[in-house]
Design an enzyme around this catalytic site. Structure first.
Site, PDB file in Angstrom:
ATOM      1  N   ASN A   1      93.061  64.328   8.464  1.00 38.07           N
ATOM      2  CA  ASN A   1      94.200  63.377   7.218  1.00 38.07           C
ATOM      3  C   ASN A   1      93.407  62.581   6.213  1.00 38.07           C
ATOM      4  O   ASN A   1      93.794  62.556   5.359  1.00 38.07           O
ATOM      5  CB  ASN A   1      94.624  62.518   7.927  1.00 38.07           C
ATOM      6  CG  ASN A   1      94.345  60.757   8.828  1.00 38.07           C
ATOM      7  OD1 ASN A   1      92.603  61.111   8.766  1.00 38.07           O
ATOM      8  ND2 ASN A   1      95.038  60.230   8.637  1.00 38.07           N
TER       9      ASN A   1
ATOM     10  N   ASP B   1      83.187  70.635  22.447  1.00 35.86           N
ATOM     11  CA  ASP B   1      81.398  69.578  23.755  1.00 35.86           C
ATOM     12  C   ASP B   1      80.392  69.833  24.082  1.00 35.86           C
ATOM     13  O   ASP B   1      79.780  69.533  24.066  1.00 35.86           O
ATOM     14  CB  ASP B   1      82.768  70.508  25.191  1.00 35.86           C
ATOM     15  CG  ASP B   1      83.841  70.160  25.384  1.00 35.86           C
ATOM     16  OD1 ASP B   1      84.441  69.116  24.294  1.00 35.86           O
ATOM     17  OD2 ASP B   1      84.560  69.821  26.436  1.00 35.86           O
TER      18      ASP B   1
ATOM     19  N   GLU C   1      86.934  55.350  16.069  1.00 30.96           N
ATOM     20  CA  GLU C   1      88.490  54.732  15.411  1.00 30.96           C
ATOM     21  C   GLU C   1      89.489  56.080  15.634  1.00 30.96           C
ATOM     22  O   GLU C   1      89.305  57.725  15.380  1.00 30.96           O
ATOM     23  CB  GLU C   1      88.180  55.146  13.951  1.00 30.96           C
ATOM     24  CG  GLU C   1      87.306  54.038  13.632  1.00 30.96           C
ATOM     25  CD  GLU C   1      87.145  52.754  13.391  1.00 30.96           C
ATOM     26  OE1 GLU C   1      88.091  52.641  14.403  1.00 30.96           O
ATOM     27  OE2 GLU C   1      85.555  51.597  12.954  1.00 30.96           O
TER      28      GLU C   1
ATOM     29  N   CYS D   1      96.371  57.058  10.241  1.00 29.63           N
ATOM     30  CA  CYS D   1      96.132  56.593  11.629  1.00 29.63           C
ATOM     31  C   CYS D   1      96.741  54.398  11.793  1.00 29.63           C
ATOM     32  O   CYS D   1      97.132  53.516  12.412  1.00 29.63           O
ATOM     33  CB  CYS D   1      94.618  55.146  12.190  1.00 29.63           C
ATOM     34  SG  CYS D   1      93.673  55.341  10.890  1.00 29.63           S
TER      35      CYS D   1
HETATM   36  P1  NAP Z   1      91.889  65.311  16.311  1.00 34.65           P
HETATM   37  O1  NAP Z   1      92.831  65.961  16.740  1.00 34.65           O
HETATM   38  O2  NAP Z   1      91.661  64.383  17.182  1.00 34.65           O
HETATM   39  O3  NAP Z   1      90.821  65.971  15.501  1.00 34.65           O
HETATM   40  C1  NAP Z   1      90.120  65.035  15.893  1.00 34.65           C
HETATM   41  C2  NAP Z   1      87.620  65.633  15.617  1.00 34.65           C
HETATM   42  O4  NAP Z   1      87.774  66.089  16.086  1.00 34.65           O
HETATM   43  C3  NAP Z   1      88.222  66.577  15.161  1.00 34.65           C
HETATM   44  O5  NAP Z   1      87.100  67.547  13.506  1.00 34.65           O
HETATM   45  C4  NAP Z   1      88.087  68.216  15.500  1.00 34.65           C
HETATM   46  O6  NAP Z   1      88.408  69.030  15.483  1.00 34.65           O
HETATM   47  C5  NAP Z   1      87.980  67.626  16.222  1.00 34.65           C
HETATM   48  N1  NAP Z   1      87.474  67.667  18.432  1.00 34.65           N
HETATM   49  C6  NAP Z   1      88.449  68.004  18.603  1.00 34.65           C
HETATM   50  N2  NAP Z   1      88.394  68.292  19.970  1.00 34.65           N
HETATM   51  C7  NAP Z   1      86.769  68.087  20.039  1.00 34.65           C
HETATM   52  C8  NAP Z   1      86.075  68.427  21.113  1.00 34.65           C
HETATM   53  N3  NAP Z   1      86.259  68.383  22.427  1.00 34.65           N
HETATM   54  N4  NAP Z   1      84.680  67.189  20.357  1.00 34.65           N
HETATM   55  C9  NAP Z   1      84.136  67.163  19.718  1.00 34.65           C
HETATM   56  N5  NAP Z   1      85.599  67.609  18.417  1.00 34.65           N
HETATM   57  C10 NAP Z   1      86.384  67.173  18.377  1.00 34.65           C
HETATM   58  O7  NAP Z   1      92.648  64.368  15.258  1.00 34.65           O
HETATM   59  P2  NAP Z   1      93.236  64.814  14.219  1.00 34.65           P
HETATM   60  O8  NAP Z   1      94.732  65.411  14.809  1.00 34.65           O
HETATM   61  O9  NAP Z   1      92.219  65.565  13.844  1.00 34.65           O
HETATM   62  O10 NAP Z   1      93.955  63.185  13.602  1.00 34.65           O
HETATM   63  C11 NAP Z   1      95.157  62.202  13.806  1.00 34.65           C
HETATM   64  C12 NAP Z   1      94.778  61.550  15.029  1.00 34.65           C
HETATM   65  O11 NAP Z   1      93.236  61.056  13.890  1.00 34.65           O
HETATM   66  C13 NAP Z   1      95.870  60.724  15.445  1.00 34.65           C
HETATM   67  O12 NAP Z   1      95.750  60.113  16.563  1.00 34.65           O
HETATM   68  C14 NAP Z   1      95.322  59.380  14.402  1.00 34.65           C
HETATM   69  O13 NAP Z   1      95.601  58.005  14.151  1.00 34.65           O
HETATM   70  C15 NAP Z   1      93.586  59.627  14.244  1.00 34.65           C
HETATM   71  N6  NAP Z   1      93.143  58.782  13.329  1.00 34.65           N
HETATM   72  C16 NAP Z   1      92.730  57.882  13.418  1.00 34.65           C
HETATM   73  C17 NAP Z   1      91.906  56.841  12.418  1.00 34.65           C
HETATM   74  C18 NAP Z   1      90.871  56.094  12.391  1.00 34.65           C
HETATM   75  O14 NAP Z   1      90.461  55.231  11.830  1.00 34.65           O
HETATM   76  N7  NAP Z   1      91.579  55.255  13.450  1.00 34.65           N
HETATM   77  C19 NAP Z   1      91.620  57.866  10.942  1.00 34.65           C
HETATM   78  C20 NAP Z   1      92.438  58.449  10.896  1.00 34.65           C
HETATM   79  C21 NAP Z   1      93.083  59.418  11.956  1.00 34.65           C
HETATM   80  P3  NAP Z   1      89.106  70.492  14.880  1.00 34.65           P
HETATM   81  O15 NAP Z   1      89.977  70.435  13.555  1.00 34.65           O
HETATM   82  O16 NAP Z   1      88.394  72.117  14.731  1.00 34.65           O
HETATM   83  O17 NAP Z   1      89.855  70.171  16.058  1.00 34.65           O
HETATM   84  O1  G3H Z   2      94.391  57.477   9.026  1.00 32.52           O
HETATM   85  C1  G3H Z   2      93.874  56.796   9.322  1.00 32.52           C
HETATM   86  C2  G3H Z   2      92.590  55.939   7.565  1.00 32.52           C
HETATM   87  O2  G3H Z   2      91.619  55.219   7.988  1.00 32.52           O
HETATM   88  C3  G3H Z   2      93.403  54.794   7.361  1.00 32.52           C
HETATM   89  O3  G3H Z   2      93.832  54.580   5.965  1.00 32.52           O
HETATM   90  O4  G3H Z   2      94.663  52.714   5.635  1.00 32.52           O
HETATM   91  O5  G3H Z   2      93.899  53.259   3.920  1.00 32.52           O
HETATM   92  O6  G3H Z   2      95.342  55.293   4.639  1.00 32.52           O
HETATM   93  P1  G3H Z   2      93.908  53.671   5.455  1.00 32.52           P
END
Ligand code: NAP
Ligand code: G3H
Length: 493
Positions: free
Chosen positions: A162, A223, A258, A292
């Site tokens: 994102n 992994d 995060e 997020c």
């Molecule tokens: P995701 O599916 O968990 O993927 C995140 C990253 O991890 C991607 O680069 C993904 O690669 C990689 N990945 C997946 N499986 C892995 C493994 N087994 N080992 C190492 N890396 C692996 O998340 P997303 O769909 O991209 O993002 C959405 C989620 O992120 C939401 O839950 C959101 O709340 C959270 N988020 C949190 C924050 C925060 O700061 N708290 C900020 C932004 C987003 P691939 O793309 O190749 O699968």
């Molecule tokens: O998606 C997670 C990002 O850390 C959120 O950043 O609050 O600036 O949109 P933002």
């Protein structure tokens, strides 16, 4: 500027200062979520290539760590300037690749420029300290500790789809300023934007091998990378599910995570309801809720609920929906699977009797903004993170019930409180089990020098510019034990 990062629209990887093709001959096509048009292809790297990348990062670490901090800062500043010069091109790629509306894509890139500059300056201000032994019983002033900060080694940076530019740079720049080398695994959907970012750092003059990239599906190669013996720290942003998995399969590797969120807006009786509704709608629906920190539920006192629900519904009806290259807020979700998941939450809420105020319209992966009133705690939407444009409103009898429901979530990223009573706001803020509480504002990460962290399933460790540099470095103490010299040079007065 970006010619060498691809051949015939097949993107390469940065390894030891060169853009190279994978021997796997295995390509992943990146289609635009807007219209399925191909944006480019990336390469699925092999385990053997991962080994080479990580070893290269390990062997390049010393050169970079030894560089004076001021010289590291000059290179990081230069990368900010190059990113700024190319911001329009990169914002366009972002919009194509992840369907972020063009205004938000531009602001993601410019925010990243500011982030990198601030990091370069902050890195120069990180200092150690000197401690004197006599603060602890039984030790004397002759024991002195010189505490400096040292890089940890090779940082593995993994970012989500994102914010492929901003959430990548917000790991890479602080890691580099701390003196680490970096192995960067971008999100698959978002890789192309992220490879442009890697090129920007390389063009700024990073020594070869200090920043290297690995593309390939996380589910296939992830992994292998996270378990690699030469990785010294993992800085991961993504879903709680993958974050938990990384914790389970790695051992003794420090990690910063995060993760997901279910941020609540608590609205009290004395709140400015127009201000609250306006903030809630912006907080819940920007980038179609794929943040997020998006507001993902509203907890409102019954006496003011009707008015708040009306205002929210009215503001949501004004949101523009459509092509991200136009002036819109709601754009297609990242893929059909994500849209199916959100639709499942919507269908469950309808089945269980929530009141649909607006929305529940879908064209492929484009979901119209949806608001539910009278959501109850037996509905999935009360607890699960949709990562899409749907907002549940739960009516509560009193503040205690609001706090109880807010804290019953598995997540603990942020919360908002809307009230004109600062004493109530502080009291509730202290009770909420989250990393950050926003008073009279939507939940959000910035400004980027503030601490940013989640508790419970929302993460571990703290980011934010200075916090990130500190989290990706460690103290090193050199203890000097002075010998007594009072007989020769007199007592210290
Ligand atoms: P995701 O599916 O968990 O993927 C995140 C990253 O991890 C991607 O680069 C993904 O690669 C990689 N990945 C997946 N499986 C892995 C493994 N087994 N080992 C190492 N890396 C692996 O998340 P997303 O769909 O991209 O993002 C959405 C989620 O992120 C939401 O839950 C959101 O709340 C959270 N988020 C949190 C924050 C925060 O700061 N708290 C900020 C932004 C987003 P691939 O793309 O190749 O699968
Ligand atoms: O998606 C997670 C990002 O850390 C959120 O950043 O609050 O600036 O949109 P933002």
């Amino acid at each position: 500027m970006f010619e060498d990062i691809k051949d015939n629209n097949i993107y390469k990887n940065l390894y030891d200062g060169q853009w190279i093709s994978s021997a796997s001959n295995n390509f992943i096509t990146i289609n635009s979520p807007i219209n399925e048009e191909e944006v480019g292809k990336i390469q699925a790297m092999t385990g053997e290539e991962v080994d080479k990348v990580v070893s290269k990062a390990q062997s390049s670490f010393g050169v970079w760590a030894d560089k004076p901090v001021s010289e590291r800062a000059d290179i990081i500043h230069k990368s900010a300037a190059i990113l700024e010069e190319n911001s329009e091109e990169i914002a366009n790629i972002l919009t194509k690749e992840i369907a972020k509306d063009i205004k938000s894509a531009r602001s993601e890139v410019i925010r990243t420029v500011d982030f990198i500059r601030f990091t370069a300056d902050e890195g120069k201000r990180i200092q150690g300290e000197t401690l004197q032994g006599d603060g602890f019983h039984g030790f004397s002033k002759d024991k002195l500790a010189f505490v400096t900060r040292e890089p940890v080694g090779v940082v593995l940076a993994i970012s989500p789809f994102n914010y492929p530019v901003n959430l990548s740079a917000s790991k890479i720049a602080p890691a580099l300023m701390a003196g680490n080398s970096v192995v960067f695994k971008p999100p698959t959907q978002g890789s192309i934007s992220a490879l442009y970012l890697a090129k920007v750092f390389q063009a700024a003059g990073l020594p070869n091998g200090v920043l290297n990239t690995i593309t390939g599906k996380g589910s296939e190669i992830g992994d292998y990378i996270i378990k690699h013996k030469e990785i010294d720290l993992i800085n991961f942003t993504g879903s709680s599910e993958v974050g938990r998995h990384i914790s389970e399969v790695t051992s003794m590797v420090p990690s910063i995570m995060e993760l997901g969120g279910k941020d609540a807006a608590i609205v009290l009786e004395d709140a400015d309801l127009e201000h609250a509704a306006n903030n809630i709608v912006k907080g819940a629906f920007s980038y179609s809720g794929q943040r997020c920190t998006a507001l993902k539920r509203v907890l409102v006192l019954e006496s003011i609920a009707d008015r708040l629900v009306d205002l929210i519904t009215e503001y949501v009806s004004q949101l523009k929906v459509g092509n991200p290259f136009d002036d819109v807020t709601i754009t297609p979700l990242i893929n059909n699977k994500a849209a199916d998941f959100v639709q499942g939450l919507i269908d469950d809420a309808i089945d269980k009797g929530a009141t649909l105020k607006i929305g529940n319209k879908r064209e492929g992966n484009l979901l119209y903004p949806t608001v539910f009133d009278n959501v109850t705690t037996d509905m999935r939407i009360a607890w699960e993170e949709p990562f899409g444009p749907v907002l549940p409103i739960i009516r509560v009898k009193n503040i205690d019930e609001a706090v109880d429901i807010a804290n019953a979530s598995e997540y603990g990223l942020q919360s908002s409180i809307f009230t004109n009573d600062i004493d109530d706001a502080f009291h509730i803020a202290r009770l909420l089990e989250v990393g950050t509480v926003q008073i009279n504002n939507k939940t959000e990460r910035g400004p980027d020098h503030f601490p940013f962290l989640g508790v419970k399933s929302s993460g571990m460790g703290t980011q934010g510019i200075r916090y990130s540099i500190e989290a990706m470095s460690r103290p090193k103490a050199i203890v000097v034990n002075l010998r007594e010299r009072s007989d020769k040079v007199g007592q210290v007065k």
